[in-house]
Design an enzyme around this catalytic site. Structure first.
Site, PDB file in Angstrom:
ATOM      1  NE  ARG A   1     -63.734   9.743   7.745  1.00 48.91           N
ATOM      2  CZ  ARG A   1     -62.496   9.543   7.280  1.00 48.91           C
ATOM      3  NH1 ARG A   1     -61.456  10.006   7.964  1.00 48.91           N
ATOM      4  NH2 ARG A   1     -62.300   8.916   6.131  1.00 48.91           N
TER       5      ARG A   1
ATOM      6  CB  CYS B   1     -65.201  11.519   4.442  1.00 45.97           C
ATOM      7  SG  CYS B   1     -66.795  10.676   4.568  1.00 45.97           S
TER       8      CYS B   1
END
Length: 456
Positions: free
Chosen positions: A414, A409
């Site tokens: 994430r 990410c």
């Protein structure tokens, strides 16, 4: 004589009024009973053999209304086998109690995405006699009519009937499991519970946390400006300071689960054998009505980790390995876990990352609305999304789960959560590209793409 006739007519009229009122009361009482019946019996019970006969038919849909943990694989509420009926979709009763912006739209879109539509016969199953009723009430309000209910304990008791669970579902734990762990003290084996968030202030932790939990600041495992994990020797010091060994059962959670997944992935890379994350985070714990404390618990150190760090070096990769993955697209995929606008280079997603775009050849793997959210991988209550939904989403974008997959990410948070979910689903040859877009974009010689990729 005239007075006598009037008296008779008056008496007859009075009797008619009394009879009319009595009939009205009887009718009203009957309607009230009917209304009461309709409100308590919203769905007709279905037998096991009938349910089995209709699984897979286009005009039927089987819905698991229990908690996400039960769907994933945990045997809860007296069910003999954990997991869900093979072929079922999920729509948890818990989702109806969540406070969220645009809740009605989210729930409506969820129904459509799972094929739960009013033109079908809908079987709602649970194990506690409550969840299916709650979902039935909601669906009735949405215009559904053909509703059936079923007790999944009957299905689970028959070993000949197929049930599914995720190969590594135990990595994501329900609050009840954490409570049992505390009660039985992990049967004498070492364990630690950590609340994970960014910052030394630990605001959320001090407001309230799982009793006995210790705070971990994500700065203890990563550093700027790239925000990669610390060097292996520093990570080992972090583990020792927090009392973590390779054999410690480590339970992680937070008010926002993303930092917990970041630390979980790093611990697995280091070599901790048993790493768990609370499914749904601290909210799930509170909603289960377990005790909460505000006492600040001190870290307790240990003298040895028990393994050479990293024991699982392939779980997190760096820039050279990411380039190798991009060079072998037939068998490997670098998966972008950022918002669509970040992926196509419309925005960077971060105030401290100026360049926009993506590593040339990376494939979009979905994420959420911005760099702080993962709606594409979470249910409305922030539990893990149905694995079949995730795999179907990836299939549409050309991501083959049998390939070697590395997720990235902006700076790793994430992508770490999605890597953990992929691990829960049992995917092999998976990793986190730690540097992500932040590291890739720092060197202008690294090839970059922008815009919507051409479909070949």
């Amino acid at each position: 004589m005239v007075l006598h006739r009037k008296a008779i007519l008056f008496l007859l009229f009075s009797c008619l009024l009394i009879l009319s009122a009595a009939c009205s009361n009887v009718s009203k009482s009957s309607n009230e009973k009917a209304d009461k019946k309709d409100s308590t019996n919203l769905a007709e019970s279905i037998k096991t053999e009938d349910l089995k006969a209709n699984i897979g038919k286009n005009d039927w849909v089987i819905v698991d209304t229990r908690s996400n943990d039960a769907f994933n694989g945990w045997a809860l509420d007296g069910v003999e086998r954990g997991g869900h009926i093979k072929g079922a979709v999920d729509f948890s009763a818990n989702w109806l109690n969540v406070e969220a912006d645009q809740k009605n739209k989210i729930l409506s879109d969820t129904l459509k995405s799972k094929g739960i539509t009013s033109d079908k016969k809908v079987v709602l199953y649970d194990a506690n006699g409550k969840d299916a009723q709650s979902v039935a009430e909601y669906l009735k309000g949405e215009g559904f009519k053909n509703l059936y209910k079923y007790d999944v304990k009957e299905w689970a008791a028959n070993q000949d009937l197929a049930m599914e669970n995720y190969p590594n579902y135990e990595m994501l734990v329900p609050p009840a499991w954490v409570n049992d762990l505390k009660t039985n003290k992990n049967n004498g084996k070492p364990y630690k519970i950590f609340e994970v968030s960014w910052g030394d202030e630990a605001k959320d932790y001090k407001i309230g946390h799982i009793p006995g939990a210790v705070h971990i600041n994500t700065d203890e495992v990563e550093e700027g400006p790239v925000w990669n994990r610390l060097k292996d020797k520093e990570l080992e010091k972090f583990a020792l300071k927090n009392g973590i060994t390779t054999d410690t059962t480590v339970v992680l959670y937070g008010s926002d689960s993303m930092p917990a997944f970041r630390v979980a992935v790093i611990l697995k890379y280091m070599g901790v054998k048993d790493v768990r994350v609370v499914n749904g985070g601290f909210t799930a714990w509170k909603n289960s009505n377990y005790d909460v404390e505000t006492k600040v618990n001190a870290k307790e150190s240990v003298s040895a980790f028990g393994a050479v760090v990293p024991a699982n070096p392939d779980y997190i990769i760096d820039l050279p390995e990411a380039k190798e993955i991009l060079a072998n697209k037939s068998t490997s995929t670098l998966v972008d876990i950022r918002s669509w606008d970040e992926y196509i280079g419309k925005i960077s997603g971060y105030d401290y990352i100026k360049p926009k775009g993506r590593p040339a050849g990376a494939v979009w793997g979905h994420a959420g609305s911005d760099s702080s959210n993962l709606e594409d991988f979470r249910n409305i209550d922030h539990t893990m999304r149905n694995g079949a939904d995730v795999l179907a989403m990836w299939e549409k974008d050309g991501i083959n789960p049998d390939n070697k997959l590395s997720f990235y990410c902006g700076t790793g948070w994430r992508a770490a959560e999605v890597l953990f979910y992929a691990d829960v689903l049992g995917l092999k040859n998976i990793s986190l590209y730690d540097g992500g877009w932040n590291e890739w974009s720092m060197d202008s010689s690294n090839p970059v793409e922008k815009g919507v990729p051409n479909k070949k």
